[in-house]
Design a protein around this motif. Structure first.
Motif, PDB file in Angstrom:
ATOM      1  N   GLU A  51      -1.885  33.580  87.638  1.00  8.65           N
ATOM      2  CA  GLU A  51      -1.098  34.588  87.490  1.00  8.65           C
ATOM      3  C   GLU A  51      -0.051  34.173  86.157  1.00  8.65           C
ATOM      4  O   GLU A  51       0.262  33.449  86.197  1.00  8.65           O
ATOM      5  N   THR A  52      -0.208  35.068  85.451  1.00 11.84           N
ATOM      6  CA  THR A  52       1.045  34.545  83.630  1.00 11.84           C
ATOM      7  C   THR A  52       2.377  34.238  84.689  1.00 11.84           C
ATOM      8  O   THR A  52       2.323  35.639  85.205  1.00 11.84           O
ATOM      9  N   LYS A 110      -0.212  30.096  89.241  1.00  9.84           N
ATOM     10  CA  LYS A 110       0.374  30.569  87.792  1.00  9.84           C
ATOM     11  C   LYS A 110      -0.571  29.561  87.138  1.00  9.84           C
ATOM     12  O   LYS A 110      -0.166  28.392  86.617  1.00  9.84           O
ATOM     13  N   LYS A 111       0.202  30.418  85.686  1.00 13.40           N
ATOM     14  CA  LYS A 111       0.105  29.838  84.011  1.00 13.40           C
ATOM     15  C   LYS A 111       1.309  30.113  83.619  1.00 13.40           C
ATOM     16  O   LYS A 111       1.974  31.411  83.781  1.00 13.40           O
ATOM     17  N   VAL A 125       2.382  30.979  80.313  1.00 10.93           N
ATOM     18  CA  VAL A 125       2.572  30.980  78.802  1.00 10.93           C
ATOM     19  C   VAL A 125       3.017  31.389  77.375  1.00 10.93           C
ATOM     20  O   VAL A 125       4.056  31.975  77.626  1.00 10.93           O
ATOM     21  N   ASP A 130       8.701  31.604  75.434  1.00 10.99           N
ATOM     22  CA  ASP A 130       7.686  32.321  75.931  1.00 10.99           C
ATOM     23  C   ASP A 130       8.097  33.329  75.110  1.00 10.99           C
ATOM     24  O   ASP A 130       8.832  33.760  74.612  1.00 10.99           O
ATOM     25  N   ALA A 151      -1.564  27.905  77.494  1.00 12.42           N
ATOM     26  CA  ALA A 151      -1.711  28.430  78.681  1.00 12.42           C
ATOM     27  C   ALA A 151      -0.985  26.478  79.448  1.00 12.42           C
ATOM     28  O   ALA A 151      -2.178  25.961  79.519  1.00 12.42           O
ATOM     29  N   ARG A 175      -1.515  24.985  83.074  1.00  9.81           N
ATOM     30  CA  ARG A 175      -2.210  25.379  83.890  1.00  9.81           C
ATOM     31  C   ARG A 175      -1.394  24.969  85.338  1.00  9.81           C
ATOM     32  O   ARG A 175      -0.640  24.186  85.426  1.00  9.81           O
TER      33      ARG A 175
END
Ligand SMILES: C[S@@+](CC[C@H](N)C(=O)[O-])C[C@H]1O[C@@H](n2cnc3c(N)ncnc32)[C@H](O)[C@@H]1O
Length: 896
Positions: A176-177, A193-194, A196, A215, A250, A252
């Motif tokens: 999930e971002t 979560k990631k 980005v 971000d 992204a 991780r």
């Protein structure tokens, strides 16, 4: 470390040299006192005095003004500061370590996890504002520029490590971002979560890299990636071009650390919040398409750096991340990443693009896909010459094949295929051996002889023979899947020390570089994951999932359907364990005196012998102090040959530690593996009892040294190449003769004392005696020089060979084996030297036939162990005292 070096420089002192770097980490007070003196004494030369090249920047006037006492006080204070920084670092690391090992639970703000080791709970944090981060990063870059210009090449670096490293195993699509505003608590891992972000600054290279990432909301965070590159000497521009401004990525399962640079960047012991990325596999580059939904609220910063363009070499292989696959393939191949280049090439073909044949064949060649490379090359040569393969030089393939012509390259491909089936010939070994100092990595083919992987009760897997073999048979010849040498340009003048704050283990430059190399190799060539991560990583590390799969006999390039979209996942701590428990050290070039490596001070830094070359199949060999095969290195190649006649089904075992050293030392060295060696030699030593083998070690390491030294001094007056010769010029004064007799009798007594520490029913295997026999032999030859048939020296050598598990019969044997009945299994070089000494004595005494068989025996032992024929043998034994024997052997071998 930088603060310390800068402060020393301000005092006009040199930074610690590689040897002293180790000592910086030593807690011993005496070591520290000595170090203070040495550092305070080491005034940097004044640049204006013409020593500028080595100089480290002015300031030596300060040293002159201060005087030694004050300087020492100042240095002592600096070292105390440094130690305090280490201690702080340790405390922070322990806190973070607890979070990482608590991986199944998500820490809650202000509350330590139930059952966790956390003494201090994670805290709510406020990330530094964007502007402050940019100012700090720019200051760090200016500082780095300053370091580069004042350090003049020599830049020691210190980073930290712990017992674990984190790496995400989840695919990006399943995460999930989140954005920077969600990074609320630290230290914390954001499981599931990631983050980005896109790169918004140049990269700062230390050992890993750090940079600023933004971000879509415009919030910025500092990111530090370990194992970004193994080239610690790269320029910032080159490094920044690998991850240019604007790259969208992204991260991780990001880890928000309270000291994010500790593992990869210069750290000062001050809290430094940011994202700590332990494994480069946690970074996934996103293509424009994948990032098309993202709406960025700020403009990208402009950069004056021309290399910061998105057209750079992809740092990580990403199957979706290129607009021009042919040029990507070329860049990757040029960057020494043939695995990634191959996949880019496939991708190009899929898109109906064209990769030229030179590049295609060069990629295949680098992957050791000989047949494929040969097919492409042959087609290219055909085309070049109107369908006729000419006999002369055609189409220089330049650097692609190390300046081979295309015809030579085709021939090389065929030869390598033959080698893969038959193994190296003696000629191959010879040419590799002789070129080893200059070309430390070879393109040989792996040869897998009559061996198979099998489960061995109590020792995991091992290698067993699939048929009977004879001494000297080549069983394996394998290239390392990666390597790092102290004299690689990428590590020159930039010694790295990495201190593991959990267990105190220090890693050196080559070890850190080897680990990074290997991680990147696996990313570029996923087929390497099984042979590398399928190895075990030491008793404290849980097996990787690959250990449970059948172990591959060969490391074959995966040439079909290699374009896949899954993100690899490599645990750096596991790779480190694999290297430490399976890899071999960088091989020493045959004659280190002539090579650059001996002039490189890193050698004194304990670099040689560190585990930096993983050879997957040879790594499956288990250990025995009394081995039945010998494994020899030629740079990054290891060849394994049988030492004795063996039956099908026998497990082959080689030495991790030398069997000739005392039992107590051997078992201490082996203890990290967590097993007790059950070989014949160890069983015999154990049966002797602790008291006896301890006493033996004490005699050999203590009392014997005075006698050995007396012998050395006396022998200095003797021309040993004349031993056995009774003619003019070889007379010894009565006084000297008495001294030789005296030493001989002392040696005899020493021998008897050591011999008494062995149980009477133990048999011949008494390896500690060899060192005494080696010294004795020369005195025996002198004292008994009038003896016509030189029985005494022959008997001495016979006994010496027996004590290390071999056997010889004194006769005039004309066979290839000479006088050998069976080879010794320990201390082969010591035995060869003794046999050659006997041959010298016999030859000088006109006993030519006998001398011949002794020479042949020495040569036979060498061939069985190393191979490569007479040239290699001569090179290794080119010692003036053996000249008479070598002349005889040369003539003898030429006649055959
Ligand atoms: C280089 S690996 C050898 C391959 C290993 N047996 C495997 O299955 O992956 C080294 C490890 O093998 C095991 N080993 C090697 N020699 C052994 C021996 N003589 N007895 C018991 N275990 C041994 C130890 O666990 C050691 O750390």
């Amino acid at each position: 470390m930088e603060d310390l070096i800068r402060s020393l420089r301000n005092l006009g002192l040199r930074p610690p040299d590689p040897g002293q770097l180790w000592e910086l980490l030593d807690d011993d007070k005496e070591v520290q006192t000595r170090l203070v003196k040495l550092l305070a004494f080491n005034v940097a030369p004044n640049e204006e005095d013409g020593e500028g090249e080595q100089g480290l920047g002015g300031g030596n006037d300060v040293a002159a003004l201060m005087g030694q006492d004050l300087l020492q006080e100042a240095v002592s204070a600096l070292l105390d500061n440094f130690k305090r920084m280490l201690e702080k670092q340790r405390q922070t690391a322990q806190r973070e370590e607890a979070i990482i090992t608590d991986s199944t639970q998500e820490p809650q703000e202000g509350k330590a996890n139930k059952g966790s080791k956390l003494s201090v709970a994670p805290k709510k944090v406020k990330l530094p504002p964007r502007k402050a981060l940019f100012l700090r990063h720019e200051a760090a870059i200016r500082k780095d520029d300053d370091e580069r210009s004042t350090a003049r090449g020599y830049r020691p670096r210190l980073v930290f490590d712990g017992s674990t490293s984190f790496h995400s195993r989840r695919q990006v699509a399943d995460l999930e971002t989140i954005a920077c505003k969600d990074l609320d608590v630290a230290p914390k891992r954001f499981t599931g979560k990631k983050l980005v972000v896109r790169v918004v600054s140049s990269l700062l290279l230390y050992v890993g890299v750090s940079f600023l990432a933004e971000d879509p909301d415009g919030n910025v965070i500092s990111v530090a990636i370990s194992h970004f590159t193994s080239n610690v000497n790269a320029t910032r521009e080159n490094i920044s071009s690998l991850l240019p401004i604007g790259t969208i990525l992204a991260i991780r399962e990001p880890f928000l650390s309270i000291d994010h640079q500790a593992r990869s960047g210069p750290c000062t012991g001050k809290a430094d919040i940011g994202i700590r990325v332990d494994s480069p596999t946690d970074i996934v580059l996103l293509s424009e398409k994948e990032a098309s939904d993202l709406k960025w609220t700020t403009e990208l910063p402009t950069t004056t750096n021309n290399n910061d363009t998105v057209d750079a070499i992809p740092w990580l292989y990403d199957p979706t991340h290129s607009s021009d696959w042919a040029s990507t393939a070329k860049k990757l191949q040029e960057a020494g990443r043939p695995g990634a280049a191959y996949r880019a090439m496939l991708r190009c073909e899929q898109d109906k693009g064209h990769v030229d044949t030179t590049l295609q064949s060069s990629i295949l060649f680098s992957l050791t896909a000989w047949q494929g490379a040969q097919d492409v090359l042959t087609k290219a040569v055909d085309k070049l010459n109107g369908g006729v393969i000419p006999t002369g030089k055609a189409g220089d393939f330049g650097t692609a094949f190390g300046r081979l012509s295309s015809i030579d390259a085709v021939e090389r491909c065929s030869l390598r295929q033959v080698q893969a089936k038959q193994g190296l010939t003696m000629d191959d070994v010879r040419s590799i051996y002789l070129s080893a100092p200059h070309t430390p990595r070879f393109d040989t083919s792996d040869f897998i002889g009559p061996v198979a992987v099998q489960d061995i009760p109590g020792a995991g897997r091992g290698l067993v023979l699939t048929r009977d073999v004879e001494p000297g048979e080549l069983l394996l010849c394998c290239r390392a899947v990666g390597s790092a040498y102290p004299d690689d340009a990428e590590s020159k003048n930039s010694p790295i020390l990495r201190l593991n704050l959990s267990n105190g283990v220090v890693s050196t430059t080559s070890q850190v570089r080897a680990q990074t190399n290997l991680i990147h190799k696996i990313i570029d060539r996923p087929e390497l994951a099984l042979p590398v991560l399928g190895l075990t990583a030491g008793p404290s590390m849980e097996y990787s999932e690959f250990v449970h799969q059948p172990f591959p006999m060969t490391v074959q390039p995966k040439l079909d359907g290699a374009v896949d979209g899954s993100n690899p996942s490599v645990d750096p701590a596991y790779v480190d364990g694999v290297l430490r428990f399976n890899a071999f050290g960088p091989a020493q070039a045959p004659d280190r005196k002539d090579t650059e490596i001996s002039q490189n001070s890193l050698v004194d830094f304990g670099e040689l012998g560190k585990s930096t070359m993983p050879h997957p199949l040879p790594a499956i060999l288990n250990h025995a102090c009394l081995p039945n095969v010998s494994s020899i290195f030629f740079s990054d190649i290891v060849t394994t040959r049988a030492l004795i006649t063996m039956k099908k089904g026998t497990e082959i075992v080689h030495q991790y530690v030398r069997g000739e050293i005392p039992y107590a030392v051997r078992s201490a060295q082996l203890s990290k593996h967590g097993f007790e060696c059950g070989c014949t030699l160890c069983s015999l030593d154990r049966a002797d009892g602790t008291e006896m083998y301890t006493q033996r070690a004490r005699i050999m390491q203590g009392e014997s040294s005075a006698i050995f030294e007396r012998s050395r001094v006396l022998m200095k007056r003797i021309n040993t190449s004349k031993l056995g010769f009774t003619g003019e010029g070889t007379e010894i004064s009565d006084e000297d003769m008495d001294a030789h007799k005296d030493i001989l009798s002392s040696l005899q007594q020493l021998l008897e004392r050591v011999d008494k520490t062995y149980a009477t029913d133990r048999g011949e295997l008494r390896p500690d005696l060899l060192a005494i026999y080696e010294i004795m032999a020369k005195h025996v030859a002198l004292v008994h020089h009038a003896d016509k048939d030189h029985k005494e020296i022959q008997e001495t050598v016979v006994k010496a060979v027996q004590c290390v598990g071999g056997s010889i019969e004194v006769n005039n044997d004309n066979s290839q084996k000479g006088i050998f009945v069976s080879l010794p299994r320990l201390h082969m070089d010591g035995v060869i030297g003794l046999i050659l000494l006997a041959a010298v004595v016999l030859e000088n005494a006109q006993l030519h036939q006998k001398a011949r068989s002794w020479c042949r025996a020495a040569f036979y032992a060498h061939q069985c162990m190393i191979g490569g024929g007479l040239d290699v043998f001569m090179d290794r034994w080119q010692v003036a005292e053996f000249e008479p024997a070598l002349v005889l052997l040369r003539a003898d071998v030429r006649m055959c």
